[in-house]
Design an enzyme around this catalytic site. Structure first.
Site, PDB file in Angstrom:
ATOM      1  N   SER A  12       0.971  -1.369   0.180  1.00  0.00           N
ATOM      2  CA  SER A  12       0.042  -0.026  -0.149  1.00  0.00           C
ATOM      3  C   SER A  12       1.163   1.209  -0.075  1.00  0.00           C
ATOM      4  O   SER A  12       2.290   1.080  -0.066  1.00  0.00           O
ATOM      5  CB  SER A  12      -0.645   0.114   1.089  1.00  0.00           C
ATOM      6  OG  SER A  12      -0.095  -0.108   2.326  1.00  0.00           O
ATOM      7  N   SER A  13       0.224   2.516  -0.100  1.00  0.00           N
ATOM      8  CA  SER A  13       0.939   3.801  -0.110  1.00  0.00           C
ATOM      9  C   SER A  13       2.013   3.925  -1.283  1.00  0.00           C
ATOM     10  O   SER A  13       2.924   4.178  -1.193  1.00  0.00           O
ATOM     11  CB  SER A  13       1.978   3.974   1.327  1.00  0.00           C
ATOM     12  OG  SER A  13       1.121   3.685   2.343  1.00  0.00           O
ATOM     13  N   GLY A  17      -2.889   7.138  -5.539  1.00  0.00           N
ATOM     14  CA  GLY A  17      -3.844   8.553  -5.628  1.00  0.00           C
ATOM     15  C   GLY A  17      -3.220   9.559  -6.802  1.00  0.00           C
ATOM     16  O   GLY A  17      -4.107  10.139  -7.480  1.00  0.00           O
ATOM     17  N   TYR A  53      -3.281  10.932  12.189  1.00  0.00           N
ATOM     18  CA  TYR A  53      -2.056  10.800  11.995  1.00  0.00           C
ATOM     19  C   TYR A  53      -1.615   9.402  11.452  1.00  0.00           C
ATOM     20  O   TYR A  53      -0.428   9.220  11.088  1.00  0.00           O
ATOM     21  CB  TYR A  53      -1.390  10.431  13.483  1.00  0.00           C
ATOM     22  CG  TYR A  53      -2.106  11.597  14.425  1.00  0.00           C
ATOM     23  CD1 TYR A  53      -2.224  12.942  14.011  1.00  0.00           C
ATOM     24  CD2 TYR A  53      -2.612  11.370  15.559  1.00  0.00           C
ATOM     25  CE1 TYR A  53      -2.729  13.640  14.767  1.00  0.00           C
ATOM     26  CE2 TYR A  53      -3.300  12.331  16.264  1.00  0.00           C
ATOM     27  CZ  TYR A  53      -3.396  13.515  15.870  1.00  0.00           C
ATOM     28  OH  TYR A  53      -3.950  14.462  16.671  1.00  0.00           O
ATOM     29  N   GLU A 140     -10.477   4.714  -8.445  1.00  0.00           N
ATOM     30  CA  GLU A 140      -9.515   4.336  -7.649  1.00  0.00           C
ATOM     31  C   GLU A 140     -10.023   3.188  -6.564  1.00  0.00           C
ATOM     32  O   GLU A 140     -10.728   3.571  -5.639  1.00  0.00           O
ATOM     33  CB  GLU A 140      -8.560   5.449  -6.974  1.00  0.00           C
ATOM     34  CG  GLU A 140      -7.488   4.872  -6.196  1.00  0.00           C
ATOM     35  CD  GLU A 140      -6.764   6.205  -5.385  1.00  0.00           C
ATOM     36  OE1 GLU A 140      -7.259   7.337  -5.785  1.00  0.00           O
ATOM     37  OE2 GLU A 140      -6.106   5.844  -4.715  1.00  0.00           O
ATOM     38  N   LYS A 186      13.841  -4.773  -9.178  1.00  0.00           N
ATOM     39  CA  LYS A 186      13.514  -6.196  -9.196  1.00  0.00           C
ATOM     40  C   LYS A 186      11.925  -6.177  -9.807  1.00  0.00           C
ATOM     41  O   LYS A 186      10.994  -5.150  -9.254  1.00  0.00           O
ATOM     42  CB  LYS A 186      13.310  -6.898  -7.695  1.00  0.00           C
ATOM     43  CG  LYS A 186      14.822  -7.162  -7.360  1.00  0.00           C
ATOM     44  CD  LYS A 186      15.372  -7.773  -8.288  1.00  0.00           C
ATOM     45  CE  LYS A 186      16.212  -8.996  -7.732  1.00  0.00           C
ATOM     46  NZ  LYS A 186      16.919  -9.642  -8.686  1.00  0.00           N
ATOM     47  N   LYS A 222      10.686  -6.782 -20.221  1.00  0.00           N
ATOM     48  CA  LYS A 222      10.387  -7.965 -19.674  1.00  0.00           C
ATOM     49  C   LYS A 222       9.061  -8.068 -18.755  1.00  0.00           C
ATOM     50  O   LYS A 222       8.411  -9.014 -18.634  1.00  0.00           O
ATOM     51  CB  LYS A 222      11.578  -7.630 -18.347  1.00  0.00           C
ATOM     52  CG  LYS A 222      11.882  -9.070 -17.742  1.00  0.00           C
ATOM     53  CD  LYS A 222      13.064  -8.991 -16.782  1.00  0.00           C
ATOM     54  CE  LYS A 222      13.375  -9.796 -15.693  1.00  0.00           C
ATOM     55  NZ  LYS A 222      14.278  -9.506 -14.823  1.00  0.00           N
ATOM     56  N   CYS A 380      -8.574  28.338  11.156  1.00  0.00           N
ATOM     57  CA  CYS A 380      -9.252  27.415  11.929  1.00  0.00           C
ATOM     58  C   CYS A 380      -8.897  27.357  13.408  1.00  0.00           C
ATOM     59  O   CYS A 380      -8.956  28.488  14.185  1.00  0.00           O
ATOM     60  CB  CYS A 380      -9.640  26.007  11.341  1.00  0.00           C
ATOM     61  SG  CYS A 380     -11.278  25.355  12.268  1.00  0.00           S
ATOM     62  N   ARG A 462     -16.127  22.961  15.377  1.00  0.00           N
ATOM     63  CA  ARG A 462     -17.117  22.811  16.472  1.00  0.00           C
ATOM     64  C   ARG A 462     -17.229  24.080  17.160  1.00  0.00           C
ATOM     65  O   ARG A 462     -18.329  24.457  17.512  1.00  0.00           O
ATOM     66  CB  ARG A 462     -17.040  21.636  17.448  1.00  0.00           C
ATOM     67  CG  ARG A 462     -18.005  21.079  18.196  1.00  0.00           C
ATOM     68  CD  ARG A 462     -17.483  19.826  18.702  1.00  0.00           C
ATOM     69  NE  ARG A 462     -17.705  18.650  17.790  1.00  0.00           N
ATOM     70  CZ  ARG A 462     -16.721  17.458  17.338  1.00  0.00           C
ATOM     71  NH1 ARG A 462     -15.678  17.692  17.936  1.00  0.00           N
ATOM     72  NH2 ARG A 462     -17.043  16.879  16.518  1.00  0.00           N
ATOM     73  N   HIS A 512     -11.368  26.707   6.465  1.00  0.00           N
ATOM     74  CA  HIS A 512     -10.072  25.861   5.833  1.00  0.00           C
ATOM     75  C   HIS A 512     -10.041  26.509   4.519  1.00  0.00           C
ATOM     76  O   HIS A 512     -10.385  25.485   3.545  1.00  0.00           O
ATOM     77  CB  HIS A 512     -10.337  24.552   6.151  1.00  0.00           C
ATOM     78  CG  HIS A 512     -10.291  24.157   7.627  1.00  0.00           C
ATOM     79  ND1 HIS A 512      -9.309  23.398   7.846  1.00  0.00           N
ATOM     80  CD2 HIS A 512     -11.289  23.856   8.557  1.00  0.00           C
ATOM     81  CE1 HIS A 512      -9.546  22.771   9.214  1.00  0.00           C
ATOM     82  NE2 HIS A 512     -10.808  23.260   9.586  1.00  0.00           N
ATOM     83  N   GLU A 514      -7.189  25.970   2.418  1.00  0.00           N
ATOM     84  CA  GLU A 514      -6.661  25.122   1.930  1.00  0.00           C
ATOM     85  C   GLU A 514      -7.549  24.169   1.235  1.00  0.00           C
ATOM     86  O   GLU A 514      -6.741  23.801   0.077  1.00  0.00           O
ATOM     87  CB  GLU A 514      -5.632  24.404   3.042  1.00  0.00           C
ATOM     88  CG  GLU A 514      -6.573  23.146   3.994  1.00  0.00           C
ATOM     89  CD  GLU A 514      -7.034  23.769   5.033  1.00  0.00           C
ATOM     90  OE1 GLU A 514      -7.505  25.048   5.339  1.00  0.00           O
ATOM     91  OE2 GLU A 514      -7.328  23.056   6.260  1.00  0.00           O
TER      92      GLU A 514
HETATM   93  N1  GLN Z   1     -10.679  22.268  17.755  1.00  0.00           N
HETATM   94  C1  GLN Z   1     -11.255  23.504  17.011  1.00  0.00           C
HETATM   95  C2  GLN Z   1     -12.978  23.201  16.894  1.00  0.00           C
HETATM   96  O1  GLN Z   1     -13.323  22.175  16.921  1.00  0.00           O
HETATM   97  C3  GLN Z   1     -10.707  23.664  15.877  1.00  0.00           C
HETATM   98  C4  GLN Z   1     -10.935  22.722  14.842  1.00  0.00           C
HETATM   99  C5  GLN Z   1     -10.037  22.755  13.579  1.00  0.00           C
HETATM  100  O2  GLN Z   1      -9.021  23.509  13.739  1.00  0.00           O
HETATM  101  N2  GLN Z   1     -10.587  22.241  12.454  1.00  0.00           N
HETATM  102  O3  GLN Z   1     -13.434  24.382  16.780  1.00  0.00           O
END
Ligand code: GLN
Length: 541
Positions: A12-13, A17, A53, A140, A186, A222, A380, A462, A512, A514
């Site tokens: 895997s990895s 993707g 993680y 995928e 290989k 090959k 965030c 949250r 976010h 990003e």
């Molecule tokens: N822990 C924070 C919250 O729940 C910030 C969450 C985050 O950074 N995505 O509001």
């Protein structure tokens, strides 16, 4: 509709993707309309509850699904918006089938993996392709061929060839060619992996071989011979310095053309100018900046994938190399520590996070950035940290905190909203997906986004800035640069962004950004942050 199924073998990895995304990118560059689906053979309904993680970042779609990070790769490489449906898991499939069975929809049939589960898988794949109105759908299949969990999915995609016809379906298998201690690469694992795929009834049309260095002609022949795939349909995916070289390497080896041939698509010459330019800019940047990324040690790397990509895009759009320096928040125990860790950096980023580990270190970093006039970008949690820091040290609200970290905080400047407290379901109280923010006129954020109107950013949090404290914070000099507009269900007027006036760049967002940054359309605050860091660097030298 044409389908390209991407499977993986050996380990895997493998970067399946990236392979699927790059394949999509070159087909898109050839003028085809492409969408993508990720299959995850785990039982979880989505990635929301999974540890980042271990599994990498939880990617959030516009419609508020917490999904696999590969959807982020698809969005960035294909410049598409994926949805909740773009990520299919075993859990979702079984849930639907079991619910249907309870409603009596299968009449008196015995409900089985074949055909009921496999039919549901196929329906879901087709639904995504149809909804996207695409010419080509890249599917995928997560996991490795040979896993028990992936068998129903392999069976489903095997039979799609018969449902959809030969010229509408192609199978691409990604394998690994490991390097042994003699330096030799290989091919045996590839041979075995293809044999294993064949045992499920699927014969690959294309093979992509991951290896550290580019595979030579002899090896290609090959592999072709052993696997009965034509040599011109065996591709080398070697380690590259810059991510965007991957689609270019595939195109150069003829993958785009061969797919068009195999799927009887119109042959269109590719326009890959953007990717060539992006690689060139990354290879020979005019400038360079050093960014301190303050986070939890365990979260560094893949759990911030979209942020790292956003910084990459911002670098390309500033003609600038962005060096990331990981700063472990738990190592920052005093102002002295913060100074030592941050003084040589050109900008400081405090990113998203949950839980109280490293919080005080992040607050020290925000304080250092505020007082030392270092560009600060908060995302965030990074906004909540900046607000807590400002409350404690500028608004003189001693003991200010978020109730996430201290339930009995003397000044709960960040907390849950009353309507959230009424529900017991923690997961259900998150603000997820696209939410509007209205940018206030005359702010830096207006310059950053080029509008004092309403823009959409994705959310996953949250806790909120506590409305009861906003006035006091503003009186102490905090600028609220964007708020949730009136029609939001959850408390109109919530703080969406803050900034500081007497500072070169101190900007933080509750959302976010990003998740919406694309190589071709960099997220405005990412771009502005890197521009500010660049200016700070030029001023200091
Ligand atoms: N822990 C924070 C919250 O729940 C910030 C969450 C985050 O950074 N995505 O509001």
């Amino acid at each position: 509709m044409k389908y390209i199924f991407v499977t993986g073998g050996v380990v895997s990895s493998l970067g399946k993707g990236i392979t699927a995304s790059s394949l999509g990118a070159i087909l898109r560059a050839r003028g085809h309309k492409v969408t993508a689906v990720k299959i995850d053979p785990y039982i979880n309904l989505d990635a929301g509850t999974m540890r980042p993680y271990e599994h990498g970042e939880v990617f959030v779609t516009g419609d508020g699904a917490e999904t696999d990070l590969d959807l982020g790769n698809y969005e960035r490489f294909l410049d598409i918006d994926t949805t909740r449906s773009s990520n299919i898991t075993t859990g979702q499939v079984y849930k639907t089938v079991i619910e249907r069975e309870r409603k009596g929809e299968y009449l008196s049939q015995t409900v089985q993996v074949i055909p009921h589960i496999t039919d549901e898988i196929k329906n879901r794949i087709r639904a995504v392709a149809v909804a996207a109105n695409a010419d080509i759908c890249v599917v995928e299949v997560g996991g490795t061929v040979g896993d028990i969990e992936s068998l129903p999915f392999l069976e489903a995609i095997r039979t799609m060839r018969f449902d959809e016809a030969y010229e509408n379906t192609a199978y691409l298998h990604v394998t690994l060619a490991p390097e042994v201690s003699t330096g030799e690469i290989k091919t045996k694992p590839t041979q075995h992996s293809v044999a294993q795929l064949r045992s499920t009834g699927i014969s690959p049309d294309f093979i992509v071989v991951r290896s550290s260095t580019e595979m030579g002609e002899e090896m290609r022949r090959k592999i072709a011979l052993f696997t009965s795939v034509e040599p011109e349909r065996v591709y080398s995916s070697y380690n590259v310095e810059f991510l965007y070289e991957v689609p270019l390497a595939f195109e150069e080896q003829g993958l785009g053309r061969e797919i068009e041939k195999r799927l009887k698509l119109e042959t269109i010459p590719p326009s890959l100018g953007f990717w060539h330019d992006a690689v060139k800019k990354q290879r020979q940047p005019a400038f360079e900046v050093n960014i301190g990324f303050v986070g939890k040690y365990v979260a560094m790397g893949d759990s911030y994938l979209s942020i790292l990509e956003g910084l990459r895009h911002a670098g390309i759009h500033n003609d600038c190399k962005v060096n990331i320096h990981w700063v472990n928040a738990e190592d920052l125990k005093s102002e002295e520590d913060a100074k030592n860790a941050l003084e040589n950096l050109d900008g400081i980023l405090v990113g998203p996070g949950f839980g109280m580990r490293g919080i005080e270190g992040k607050i020290l970093a925000a304080k250092y950035a505020r007082i030392q006039q270092k560009p600060y970008f908060g995302i965030c949690l990074g906004l909540q940290i900046a607000v807590i820091e400002f409350a404690r040290h500028k608004a003189m609200l001693d003991g200010a905190n978020s109730t996430e970290f201290d339930q009995y905080a003397r000044h709960p400047v960040i907390g849950l909203m009353p309507e959230q407290l009424e529900t017991e379901d923690l997961g259900g109280t998150m603000r997820l997906g696209d939410w509007e923010m209205t940018i206030q006129a005359g702010t830096r954020l207006e310059k950053v986004y080029g509008t004092a109107g309403t823009v959409l950013e994705r959310h996953r949090h949250r806790y909120e800035v506590n409305p009861d404290y906003v006035q006091r914070l503003v009186e102490a000099g905090l600028v609220v640069s964007a708020v949730t507009p009136g029609k939001a269900q959850r408390g109109a007027g919530l703080v969406e962004a803050i900034e500081l006036n007497d500072h070169p760049f101190f900007v933080a967002l509750q959302s976010h950004p990003e998740f919406k940054s694309r190589p071709m359309r960099v997220s405005p605050p990412f771009k502005a942050f890197i521009t500010a860091a660049l200016e700070a660097r030029q001023k200091s030298t």
